[in-house]
Design an enzyme around this catalytic site. Structure first.
Site, PDB file in Angstrom:
ATOM      1  CD  GLU A 184      24.037 -25.549  38.029  1.00 32.21           C
ATOM      2  OE1 GLU A 184      23.139 -24.697  37.950  1.00 32.21           O
ATOM      3  OE2 GLU A 184      23.854 -26.654  38.603  1.00 32.21           O
ATOM      4  CG  ASP A 194      28.321 -30.250  38.860  1.00 29.52           C
ATOM      5  OD1 ASP A 194      28.129 -29.767  37.725  1.00 29.52           O
ATOM      6  OD2 ASP A 194      28.082 -29.621  39.912  1.00 29.52           O
TER       7      ASP A 194
END
Length: 364
Positions: free
Chosen positions: A125, A66
């Site tokens: 994250e 991500d």
């Protein structure tokens, strides 16, 4: 695909937190000889993929697919790996699709290893990190599958590729202070208790003060005030209370207990409430461990540079691994444009990162 082709493909996939852009499924297909475990919770996707070659240590490479939103003002399409002026531009080029591509390609090419190789990947994250790596680690611990050693491929280098690895991280303590007063007319200050006036003289001994001296690996824990709010945005009424927020990136020398004592000492005699939260705790991996020595040797072999051992910067998912007794280090490309407009890295760094990981696996 070679490493660069894989890297460019990953950058082309829009994977803003918590979306993985289809990359975890792609990696699962890209490594057909590895066994896959998925732990997907709500919108967050997590993949643990592993292969046991023989008895021996379990070496894991970890990271996130991500990215933060691209934002406005790019000179190129942030979701197209664009080569320009010696760089490859795109969101996630440094943080951290370069690292994911490098270790994915490195493990794909392994023919033999003395132990188990694995990848631990998440799409959470850059967000709250509530349902990401921490949940996958919970699953692995419950099923006795935790790795012995983890390399997180976050961007760590400073001026030149190969000049720094992370052997630890500072913790992060957040503080919320409410200082109580008594609202009143500005013309009659003696009839009011002004919290702004009360705290003003105390700030000199609080703002930017080091709570410890740091050590060889950690810079000092500093009391950083991040927000002060009070009043009704009028000139003739003194406020009833004041809210102040602060953050301490703490070393192993300072805990929440010391932070609380520091605040209480400096606000002694005032009517206040204090709330502390800690999102991450400081840790350091022993520099004499096998993984540190081998990553140092691999970096020096590929780049000719002996990396320094650093704990600088913010937090990463490594903070979830260290408390479980895992030796964890971080190594990746140069970190100078992460989260910025026109984020970029170089082809040379991506290829050399792959070569470092390949060398590490071969010699470990």
């Amino acid at each position: 695909m070679n490493t660069l082709e894989l890297f460019k493909y990953m950058v082309s996939k829009k994977s803003e937190t918590p979306d993985d852009g289809g990359l975890l499924e792609f990696i699962q297909i890209y490594l057909p000889d590895f066994k896959a475990i998925r732990v997907d919770i709500e919108d967050v996707k997590n993949l643990f993929i592993y292969k046991k070659f023989s008895e021996g240590e379990h070496l894991c490479f970890a990271g996130h697919v991500d990215v933060v939103p691209a934002g406005e003002g790019w000179n190129t399409n942030p979701y197209e790996a664009t080569q320009l002026d010696g760089y490859i531009y795109g969101r996630g080029t440094q943080d951290m699709k370069s690292g994911v591509a490098a270790f994915t390609q490195a493990v794909k090419e392994v023919k033999d290893f003395n132990g188990t190789l694995s990848l631990l990947l998440t799409s959470d994250e850059e967000g709250d990190a509530t349902y990401g790596t921490v949940k996958m680690l919970e699953y692995l611990e419950k099923n006795s599958m935790l790795p012995d050693v983890v390399v997180v491929a976050e961007p760590t280098c400073e001026e030149r590729f190969g000049d720094a690895i992370k052997v630890g991280r500072r913790g992060s303590i957040n503080g919320y202070i409410t200082l109580k007063g008594k609202q009143g007319h500005a013309a009659y200050p003696e009839k009011a208790i002004n919290p702004i006036h009360n705290i003003a003289s105390r700030l000199f001994d609080m703002a930017g003060i080091n709570l410890d001296d740091g050590d060889e690996f950690f810079s000092p824990s500093k009391f950083v005030i991040t927000d002060i709010r009070s009043g009704m945005q009028v000139t003739n009424v003194t406020p009833n209370h004041l809210d102040m927020m602060f953050n301490v990136r703490n070393t192993t020398l300072t805990t929440g207990k010391e932070v609380r004592a520091f605040v209480e000492k400096n606000l002694e005699g005032l009517d206040f409430e204090l709330k502390l939260t800690q999102g991450s705790y400081p840790f350091k991996t022993d520099t004499d461990t096998k993984i540190v020595k081998h990553i140092d040797a691999a970096i020096e072999s590929v780049t000719g540079i002996k990396p320094k051992h650093s704990t600088a910067g913010g937090t990463s998912d490594a903070r979830f691994m260290a408390p479980l007794g895992i030796d964890v280090i971080e190594f990746g490309v140069i970190n100078d444009t992460i989260h910025a407009v026109n984020e970029r890295t170089t082809s040379k760094e991506v290829v050399e990162l792959y070569e470092v990981f390949k060398k590490l696996i071969k010699d470990y």
